[in-house]
Every structure is written in structure tokens, then in C-alpha cells.
Design a protein around this motif. Sequence first.
Motif, PDB file in Angstrom:
ATOM      1  N   HIS A 167       0.845  -1.190   0.000  1.00  7.28           N
ATOM      2  CA  HIS A 167       0.000   0.000   0.000  1.00  7.28           C
ATOM      3  C   HIS A 167       0.883   1.243   0.000  1.00  7.28           C
ATOM      4  O   HIS A 167       1.800   1.350   0.814  1.00  7.28           O
ATOM      5  CB  HIS A 167      -0.891   0.039   1.245  1.00  7.28           C
ATOM      6  N   ARG A 168       0.602   2.169  -0.880  1.00  3.71           N
ATOM      7  CA  ARG A 168       1.309   3.452  -0.838  1.00  3.71           C
ATOM      8  C   ARG A 168       0.564   4.382   0.104  1.00  3.71           C
ATOM      9  O   ARG A 168      -0.591   4.754  -0.145  1.00  3.71           O
ATOM     10  CB  ARG A 168       1.380   4.087  -2.229  1.00  3.71           C
ATOM     11  N   ALA A 169       1.203   4.753   1.203  1.00  8.58           N
ATOM     12  CA  ALA A 169       0.569   5.632   2.182  1.00  8.58           C
ATOM     13  C   ALA A 169       1.619   6.101   3.170  1.00  8.58           C
ATOM     14  O   ALA A 169       2.687   5.500   3.299  1.00  8.58           O
ATOM     15  CB  ALA A 169      -0.552   4.896   2.928  1.00  8.58           C
ATOM     16  N   ASP A 170       1.308   7.171   3.883  1.00  7.01           N
ATOM     17  CA  ASP A 170       2.129   7.593   5.010  1.00  7.01           C
ATOM     18  C   ASP A 170       1.865   6.650   6.176  1.00  7.01           C
ATOM     19  O   ASP A 170       0.708   6.296   6.473  1.00  7.01           O
ATOM     20  CB  ASP A 170       1.762   9.027   5.405  1.00  7.01           C
ATOM     21  N   ALA A 171       2.924   6.262   6.868  1.00  5.98           N
ATOM     22  CA  ALA A 171       2.807   5.256   7.920  1.00  5.98           C
ATOM     23  C   ALA A 171       1.843   5.689   9.024  1.00  5.98           C
ATOM     24  O   ALA A 171       0.965   4.918   9.440  1.00  5.98           O
ATOM     25  CB  ALA A 171       4.189   4.971   8.506  1.00  5.98           C
ATOM     26  N   ARG A 172       1.999   6.898   9.509  1.00 13.09           N
ATOM     27  CA  ARG A 172       1.131   7.326  10.618  1.00 13.09           C
ATOM     28  C   ARG A 172      -0.311   7.502  10.160  1.00 13.09           C
ATOM     29  O   ARG A 172      -1.243   7.107  10.877  1.00 13.09           O
ATOM     30  CB  ARG A 172       1.668   8.614  11.239  1.00 13.09           C
ATOM     31  N   ALA A 173      -0.511   8.072   8.978  1.00 16.98           N
ATOM     32  CA  ALA A 173      -1.877   8.232   8.470  1.00 16.98           C
ATOM     33  C   ALA A 173      -2.557   6.869   8.350  1.00 16.98           C
ATOM     34  O   ALA A 173      -3.751   6.724   8.648  1.00 16.98           O
ATOM     35  CB  ALA A 173      -1.858   8.950   7.125  1.00 16.98           C
ATOM     36  N   TRP A 174      -1.810   5.864   7.920  1.00 15.10           N
ATOM     37  CA  TRP A 174      -2.380   4.521   7.765  1.00 15.10           C
ATOM     38  C   TRP A 174      -2.826   3.964   9.116  1.00 15.10           C
ATOM     39  O   TRP A 174      -3.956   3.474   9.242  1.00 15.10           O
ATOM     40  CB  TRP A 174      -1.374   3.581   7.104  1.00 15.10           C
ATOM     41  N   ILE A 175      -1.948   4.007  10.125  1.00 13.14           N
ATOM     42  CA  ILE A 175      -2.342   3.376  11.390  1.00 13.14           C
ATOM     43  C   ILE A 175      -3.440   4.165  12.098  1.00 13.14           C
ATOM     44  O   ILE A 175      -4.247   3.578  12.823  1.00 13.14           O
ATOM     45  CB  ILE A 175      -1.135   3.136  12.327  1.00 13.14           C
ATOM     46  N   GLU A 176      -3.485   5.473  11.867  1.00 11.88           N
ATOM     47  CA  GLU A 176      -4.554   6.250  12.486  1.00 11.88           C
ATOM     48  C   GLU A 176      -5.917   5.930  11.876  1.00 11.88           C
ATOM     49  O   GLU A 176      -6.948   6.097  12.533  1.00 11.88           O
ATOM     50  CB  GLU A 176      -4.251   7.743  12.374  1.00 11.88           C
ATOM     51  N   ALA A 177      -5.914   5.435  10.631  1.00 12.22           N
ATOM     52  CA  ALA A 177      -7.168   5.086   9.958  1.00 12.22           C
ATOM     53  C   ALA A 177      -7.472   3.590  10.015  1.00 12.22           C
ATOM     54  O   ALA A 177      -8.574   3.171   9.670  1.00 12.22           O
ATOM     55  CB  ALA A 177      -7.116   5.537   8.495  1.00 12.22           C
ATOM     56  N   ALA A 178      -6.514   2.786  10.435  1.00  6.23           N
ATOM     57  CA  ALA A 178      -6.672   1.330  10.424  1.00  6.23           C
ATOM     58  C   ALA A 178      -7.653   0.869  11.499  1.00  6.23           C
ATOM     59  O   ALA A 178      -7.889   1.555  12.496  1.00  6.23           O
ATOM     60  CB  ALA A 178      -5.308   0.661  10.630  1.00  6.23           C
ATOM     61  N   ALA A 179      -8.201  -0.318  11.285  1.00  4.96           N
ATOM     62  CA  ALA A 179      -9.134  -0.892  12.256  1.00  4.96           C
ATOM     63  C   ALA A 179      -8.402  -1.223  13.556  1.00  4.96           C
ATOM     64  O   ALA A 179      -7.267  -1.715  13.529  1.00  4.96           O
ATOM     65  CB  ALA A 179      -9.767  -2.149  11.679  1.00  4.96           C
ATOM     66  N   PRO A 180      -9.029  -0.958  14.695  1.00  2.66           N
ATOM     67  CA  PRO A 180      -8.387  -1.330  15.957  1.00  2.66           C
ATOM     68  C   PRO A 180      -8.294  -2.844  16.111  1.00  2.66           C
ATOM     69  O   PRO A 180      -9.070  -3.594  15.499  1.00  2.66           O
ATOM     70  CB  PRO A 180      -9.315  -0.718  17.013  1.00  2.66           C
TER      71      PRO A 180
END
Length: 281
Positions: A123-136
Amino acid sequence: MNEPIPVMRAVDHGTAKLMPDVDRERAWLLTVDGAPQSYVDLDEPTHLEFEYTRRLGHVLDTVAEPGRALDVLHLGGGALTLPRYVAATRPGSRQDVIEADQGLLAMIGECLPVPGGTGIALHRADARAWIEAAAPDSADILIADVFGGSRVPAHLTSTAYASAAERVLRPGGVYLANLADAAPFAFLRSQLATFSTVFEEIALIAEPGVLRGRRFGNAVLVASHQPLDTAALARRTAADAFPARVEHGPALRDFIGGAAPVRDEDAVPSPEPPGGAFGIG
């Protein structure tokens, strides 16, 4: 058979180069702007060349019973060394790799593709943006190996980032990070303090010479809510071709000393390595 030749490309964040290893037939070293990023042996994905990847591998081998499939989230892609390792050692694992550099992803996909059916999604994404949007509670393991050039980006060093990482992990999950510093360890101590505010268990794996302040080097941070098998880790890292030490408990608290957790507004990147510390080719 034609000898493999180096591949060099401009990617989003610099110049990437893939260089063949003359000693291993289908092994490659990836550098970005001269800084080593990854080493991959396509014929032997369990071969870990870099010292810090070997230490991450030791943790991965001890966090669950051998061979058990895991859900793993990788922040930072490189040449996908650890995703290939997990796919080989824990078949059936589901892995997501987050990489901000689209050009690098394309280069690796073309030159060093991952075989189908390995369960690795890119996945192309910023690491922090990804985890902030990821499912808990969606990952068993989160591995952070993100460097802008040779430095860990500032936005991946704060308590807010640590909390976002903790949210993504399941209750028994483990966070791993590749960090780099030198004495007096202001960055490393601040990271340990930061993650200690979010996780109950913290350990650090590093080469003794680095911990004694003799040289700049990598250190692996391990964080969890569950007790870590530090005895098994210590045995493995001490017996490695590149021996390392596992610090935890009172000794690690002494190392952290009075270091303060990092807030977003105070966050800075990891220190610039001294000339020649990691550079190659």
C-alpha cells in the motif's frame, strides 16, 4: 547465464540502487541515496543479512509458537525483507506493507517481485496516516522500519503515534521498531520513555558496543502489554553471528533515566548518522 547487473532509478525520495551480491546468486542490496535499506536473497528468504533485521527476526520467531500464522503490519517497505521472511517462516500469515515511496514500490515490484499467494499486500501511504485510519485490534505484530534517508521521521516518534500503534495491535500484540542513535542516546532514551507511557512491557536489543557508546548504530525497540520472553530473546541474540544484548526491567529503566516522553509539538527526527556510518556504494 547473464550476470545480474545493478539497477539504478530515481524514486520519489531519492535515487534507489539495486546491486547484486557476487557471493549469492539471486541476492540483492537496496540502497537509497547511498544508505543501505534492504538485503534480499530471492532463493533463501529466511536469510537475514543486516544485523538489525536478524534481531527483528529473533523477536518474530519468539512472539508465538513456531509456524503459527500471524497478521503483521509493516511500516516501511524497502525490498520487503521481513515480509518475505514471515511468509517463509509462518505460512498463511496476512501482511500489509505501508510504503510512502510509490517509485520504490514500483521498482521492487518489477525487479524483485513477491511470488503470488504469499499473503503480502502493498500500500502506498504515510505510515502514521495509515495506522490512524486502520481498524483497531487488527494486527498481531507491527514493525516500524521507516527512514527518511537515514533518519526516523519526527511524526513517528511521539506519544500520539505510539498510541495509534497500540490501538492497531490486538491485546497480545507486539510493536517492533528499528531505531538508530549514539551516546548520549537522547533520541533512543526519549523513544523508550515515549513507548513506556503506552505499553507495559519494553525491551531493547542492541550490539554491546553501541550500548557502551562506542559507535553509532541500530537498536530494536520491543513493546507489548504482555510479558516478553526476554530469556529466549537473550539466548538467540547472544548466540547470533552478530551478538547483541537484550535490556529490560530495572537496567532499562536506569538507561531511560529522566528522559521525557515526546509530544507531537516537540518531536524531532532521529539523529543524522555520522559520515560513513551506514553509507555504501
